[in-house]
Enzyme design. Structure first.
Site, mmCIF file in Angstrom:
data_model
loop_
_atom_site.group_PDB
_atom_site.id
_atom_site.type_symbol
_atom_site.label_atom_id
_atom_site.label_comp_id
_atom_site.label_asym_id
_atom_site.label_seq_id
_atom_site.Cartn_x
_atom_site.Cartn_y
_atom_site.Cartn_z
ATOM 1 N N SER A 6 55.484 85.861 56.585
ATOM 2 C CA SER A 6 55.565 87.313 56.812
ATOM 3 C C SER A 6 55.722 88.123 55.530
ATOM 4 C CB SER A 6 56.744 87.636 57.728
ATOM 5 O OG SER A 6 57.961 87.222 57.122
ATOM 6 N N ASP A 19 63.496 95.961 57.462
ATOM 7 C CA ASP A 19 64.128 95.509 58.703
ATOM 8 C C ASP A 19 65.189 94.477 58.314
ATOM 9 O OD1 ASP A 19 62.752 93.122 58.278
ATOM 10 O OD2 ASP A 19 61.322 93.408 59.917
ATOM 11 N N HIS A 57 63.070 91.757 56.004
ATOM 12 C CA HIS A 57 61.965 91.991 55.062
ATOM 13 C C HIS A 57 62.218 93.191 54.156
ATOM 14 C CE1 HIS A 57 60.206 89.923 58.616
ATOM 15 N NE2 HIS A 57 59.697 89.169 57.664
#
Ligand code: NAG
Ligand code: NAG
Length: 350
Positions: free
Chosen positions: A34, A325, A328
């Site tokens: 991610s 978040d 991240h």
């Protein structure tokens, strides 16, 4: 030819050449998780998605794309800095074709890892399959630009690899895969090194040459881990930071070995750990005010579907945050990381 005409021609040549960007790097090619997925997970059956607001609110056009960020990823910013497009499209995104992918392509999948068991946890794309997509890409590229040009692109592209966090936080320490019972942490790190070596050798054999492989950042400092570290008042989890440092030491050794043994391989380690920790310990020069919480929601646990537009607590200005978040970084931090990558592991290629 008169000296004047010659001078004029020279000046003309000089001015033209200064207008043409140094097109030394034909493409940016991305593998990983991610930290670099630009939207492949949108196209697969997983719950790990981010293709809805407020994700992407600071991206080009304010568009959520499946990037786990308010804006762009380091790979997008690197592509732009190299004179390539301002974002690196996801290979599975039907809005793009080989015309776009010829200049940059992302095979990454949020939630994946070096270990096959990691991608199984949230049903995302395993690393071996990212490599299958890379092979498929090369076929399409050969049809599109011809064999010689395709080989040139594959050989001269820069490759950015960012993977490994999920092998620990989603797999080993989550206890859902059985790896914890099967391996000591040192053995698991060694197992991951074998997987990394396998992967790197495979992409080398497929033509990849110029590679930046990111080490783990200070993974014990992500808000999700801090907010569960209640005994220590929400401090970074040193156990996980130590794992990151141990993993990175082994990764550097592996990278040195492969770089020396595979002819023409330019495999470089990217040291993200110290840079992230430095920002967290001394945020004010960056204009950052919050290093503990994500911008999204309460900032303690929200990511993926839990980070959504229904939550009124989401911060106004993500530039003041390290984390977007609970897991991240913000585009702000990604800009620092892109800059670091260009100045260090990619500096000899660009
Ligand atoms: C991971 O899965 C792929 C595909 O099934 C398999 O080829 C590979 O051997 C597996 N790797 C390990 C270490 O088990
Ligand atoms: C990139 O790094 C250099 C050297 O540390 C610094 O001077 C510059 O401001 C940085 N740029 C950005 C956008 O962070």
């Amino acid at each position: 030819m008169s000296p004047h005409l010659l001078l004029l021609l020279l000046l003309l040549l000089l001015s033209v050449s200064s207008l043409v960007p140094a097109a030394r790097i034909p493409a940016v090619i991305v593998f990983g998780d991610s930290t670099v997925d630009s939207g492949n997970n949108n196209q697969i059956a997983t719950v790990l998605k981010s293709n809805f607001h407020p994700y992407g609110r600071d991206f080009i056009g304010g568009r959520p794309t499946g990037r786990f960020c308010n804006g762009r990823l380091p790979t997008d910013l690197i592509s732009e800095a190299l004179g390539l497009p301002p974002s690196v499209p996801a290979y599975l995104d039907p809005a793009y074709s080989i015309r776009d992918f010829a200049h940059g392509v992302c095979f990454a999948s949020a939630g994946t890892g070096l270990d096959n068991a990691t991608s199984d946890v949230l049903n995302v794309i395993p690393l071996w399959k990212e490599v299958e997509y890379f092979k498929d890409y090369q076929k399409k590229l050969r049809r599109y630009v011809g064999r010689a040009k395709a080989k040139y692109i594959v050989n001269e592209a820069v490759y950015i690899i960012s993977i490994g966090t999920n092998d620990f936080l989603e797999n080993y320490y989550s206890l859902v895969t059985g790896r914890f019972g099967q391996f000591s942490i040192g053995e698991f790190e060694d197992f991951l090194m074998d997987r990394a070596a396998e992967f790197l050798t495979r992409i080398y054999n497929l033509g990849a040459r110029k590679i930046s492989f990111a080490g783990l950042s200070a993974i014990g400092c992500v808000p999700l881990e801090r907010s569960t570290n209640i005994q220590q008042g929400g401090a970074c989890v040193e156990k996980y930071n130590k794992v990151a440092r141990d993993f990175n030491a082994k990764l550097q050794a592996l990278i040195g070995r492969l770089d020396a043994s595979l002819p023409g391989f330019k495999l470089r380690y990217l040291a993200t750990y110290d840079t992230l920790l430095e920002i967290i310990q001394n945020p004010s020069p960056y204009g950052i005010e919050n290093v503990e919480d994500g911008c999204c929601g309460s900032g303690k646990f929200e990511m993926g579907y839990l980070c959504n537009d229904l939550d009124p607590q989401t911060c106004q200005d993500a530039e003041k945050y390290v984390f977007w978040d609970a897991f991240h970084p913000t585009e702000k931090v990604n800009r620092v990381m892109a800059n670091l990558t260009l100045r260090t592991s990619l500096s000899e290629f660009v």
